[in-house]
Design a protein around this motif. Structure first.
Motif: not given
Length: 226
Positions: A32, A34, A48-49, A53, A55-56
């Motif tokens: 995906d 990530e 992150s993306d 950014k 994400i978790r």
């Protein structure tokens, strides 16, 4: 982040988002897109993306010394090596802890596992620094075999390991990078003495077949073509 020719593209920073400065050791990219990164200072995995950014995060309740990270293309699980703790932790991509395997020792055990890689069949290759070998496990975490030859000598202090789209295995050990088949049989040396690798660590195979090596001693990335 750089392109395959070494041109700078962007950096990921997480200023002020963690208790101590972000200290990445390794990265894996999911289907995906990530980015899963081991953060040694904060003892966690950061996701992150592709633009950085956040994400978790996960693993802080178990992880103490994260180094290598890889995603199993068969099970989609995330594997994290803990170098000084001598084992591998396994998570879902959502961050749910599944189990750990390994302990300090010699036969079918670990002595400072650094980087790891997983091939298209889900075989897990672990670079084991002080036992001077690569250990291989299946997707059920069962030991399959090990290898330690670099052709003309015994493997010495391997840190990095990578697999390409054809499941060939690349290992960075003391002052050299070698290529092996999926069963660990030595094929060739990628670099030469004149390249003067010093403490090669991480290794990755680009889509075009070029091999990128982190040359820690010379503080640079060196790129090789077979």
């Amino acid at each position: 982040m750089h392109d395959s020719d070494g041109n700078y593209k962007q950096s990921f920073t997480f200023t002020g988002q963690f208790a101590t400065p972000f200290n990445p050791r390794d990265v894996a990219i999911s289907d995906d897109n990530e980015y899963f990164m081991t953060d040694n200072n904060n003892k966690q995995v950061v996701v992150s993306d592709e633009y950085g950014k956040l994400i978790r995060m996960f693993g802080s309740s178990e992880i103490d010394d994260p180094w290598g990270i890889a995603i199993n293309p068969v099970t989609k699980n995330v594997y994290v090596s803990e170098c000084s703790k001598h084992f591998i932790r396994k998570y879902t991509q959502g961050g749910v802890y599944i189990k750990s395997f390994g302990k300090s020792g010699d036969k079918q055990e670990f002595n400072r596992p650094y980087m790891l890689a997983i091939n298209s069949k889900g075989m897990v290759y672990v670079a084991e620094y002080w036992n001077h070998r690569i250990q291989v496990f299946n997707s059920d975490d069962q030991f399959m075999f090990e290898f330690s030859s670099t052709g003309d000598s015994r493997m010495s202090n391997p840190k990095g390991v990578a697999v390409d789209k054809n499941d060939y295995v690349y290992v960075s050990s003391n002052r050299k990078v070698t290529k092996h088949d999926s069963n660990g049989q030595f094929i060739c040396r990628i670099d030469s003495d004149k390249d003067r690798l010093s403490g090669p660590c991480g290794v990755a195979v680009c889509n075009d077949g070029r091999i990128a090596v982190v040359d820690c001693g010379n503080k640079c990335i060196k790129v090789f073509v077979e």
